[in-house]
Write a protein that holds these residues in place. Structure first.
Motif, PDB file in Angstrom:
ATOM      1  N   THR A  43       0.961   1.113  -9.948  1.00 48.91           N
ATOM      2  CA  THR A  43       2.128   0.873 -10.795  1.00 48.91           C
ATOM      3  C   THR A  43       1.673   0.995 -12.247  1.00 48.91           C
ATOM      4  O   THR A  43       0.466   0.955 -12.541  1.00 48.91           O
ATOM      5  N   THR A  44       2.621   1.109 -13.145  1.00 49.43           N
ATOM      6  CA  THR A  44       2.280   1.207 -14.567  1.00 49.43           C
ATOM      7  C   THR A  44       1.519  -0.028 -15.021  1.00 49.43           C
ATOM      8  O   THR A  44       0.519   0.076 -15.746  1.00 49.43           O
ATOM      9  N   THR A  45       1.981  -1.194 -14.586  1.00 47.74           N
ATOM     10  CA  THR A  45       1.305  -2.438 -14.977  1.00 47.74           C
ATOM     11  C   THR A  45      -0.122  -2.472 -14.473  1.00 47.74           C
ATOM     12  O   THR A  45      -1.045  -2.834 -15.212  1.00 47.74           O
ATOM     13  N   GLN A  46      -0.331  -2.089 -13.214  1.00 44.19           N
ATOM     14  CA  GLN A  46      -1.689  -2.077 -12.659  1.00 44.19           C
ATOM     15  C   GLN A  46      -2.583  -1.125 -13.445  1.00 44.19           C
ATOM     16  O   GLN A  46      -3.729  -1.455 -13.762  1.00 44.19           O
ATOM     17  N   VAL A  68     -13.883  -1.883  -6.676  1.00 51.38           N
ATOM     18  CA  VAL A  68     -12.755  -2.568  -6.031  1.00 51.38           C
ATOM     19  C   VAL A  68     -11.432  -1.869  -6.312  1.00 51.38           C
ATOM     20  O   VAL A  68     -10.646  -1.625  -5.400  1.00 51.38           O
ATOM     21  N   GLY A  69     -11.166  -1.574  -7.562  1.00 49.36           N
ATOM     22  CA  GLY A  69      -9.853  -1.105  -7.985  1.00 49.36           C
ATOM     23  C   GLY A  69      -9.396   0.168  -7.341  1.00 49.36           C
ATOM     24  O   GLY A  69      -8.269   0.254  -6.849  1.00 49.36           O
ATOM     25  N   ARG A  70     -10.223   1.167  -7.323  1.00 48.94           N
ATOM     26  CA  ARG A  70      -9.752   2.448  -6.778  1.00 48.94           C
ATOM     27  C   ARG A  70      -9.541   2.369  -5.277  1.00 48.94           C
ATOM     28  O   ARG A  70      -8.677   3.022  -4.737  1.00 48.94           O
ATOM     29  N   GLU A  76      -3.172   0.438  -1.021  1.00 49.55           N
ATOM     30  CA  GLU A  76      -1.754   0.161  -1.271  1.00 49.55           C
ATOM     31  C   GLU A  76      -0.932   1.418  -1.065  1.00 49.55           C
ATOM     32  O   GLU A  76       0.160   1.373  -0.521  1.00 49.55           O
ATOM     33  N   HIS A  77      -1.442   2.559  -1.490  1.00 49.72           N
ATOM     34  CA  HIS A  77      -0.728   3.824  -1.358  1.00 49.72           C
ATOM     35  C   HIS A  77      -0.552   4.193   0.115  1.00 49.72           C
ATOM     36  O   HIS A  77       0.494   4.655   0.521  1.00 49.72           O
ATOM     37  N   GLU A  78      -1.576   3.971   0.920  1.00 51.10           N
ATOM     38  CA  GLU A  78      -1.513   4.280   2.351  1.00 51.10           C
ATOM     39  C   GLU A  78      -0.510   3.390   3.050  1.00 51.10           C
ATOM     40  O   GLU A  78       0.219   3.824   3.936  1.00 51.10           O
ATOM     41  N   HIS A  79      -0.452   2.103   2.685  1.00 50.84           N
ATOM     42  CA  HIS A  79       0.459   1.167   3.336  1.00 50.84           C
ATOM     43  C   HIS A  79       1.911   1.423   2.946  1.00 50.84           C
ATOM     44  O   HIS A  79       2.819   1.189   3.719  1.00 50.84           O
TER      45      HIS A  79
END
Length: 81
Positions: A43-46, A68-70, A76-79
């Motif tokens: 997301t933009t915020t993330q 961790v982040g990537r 999240e994208h896969e889910h």
């Protein structure tokens, strides 16, 4: 006889700190490139929070994104898809 105070020859610690500075800069650039490539999955915020973390927290910020982040963004994208 060697002159220990020659201003043209950098001291050992100057060379060491220069290497550290280059390494930290390279790590930050790699993390920002990785973040930019992964921005579509966040997301933009993330994305803004991760960019701020990478830029404002030397060493730990870029390492946190790369470790961790990537992966979290990819999961999240896969889910969601």
């Amino acid at each position: 006889m060697r002159d220990e105070n020659n201003p043209l020859l950098p001291a050992g610690y100057d060379i060491a700190w220069s290497i550290v500075a280059v390494a930290v800069t390279a790590l930050t650039i790699v993390a920002l490139i990785s973040l930019a490539r992964s921005a579509k999955r966040l997301t933009t915020t993330q994305a803004v929070v991760w960019a701020a973390l990478v830029l404002l927290v030397p060493v730990a910020g870029p390492i946190a994104w790369l470790a961790v982040g990537r992966r979290a963004g990819a999961a999240e994208h896969e889910h969601s898809g």
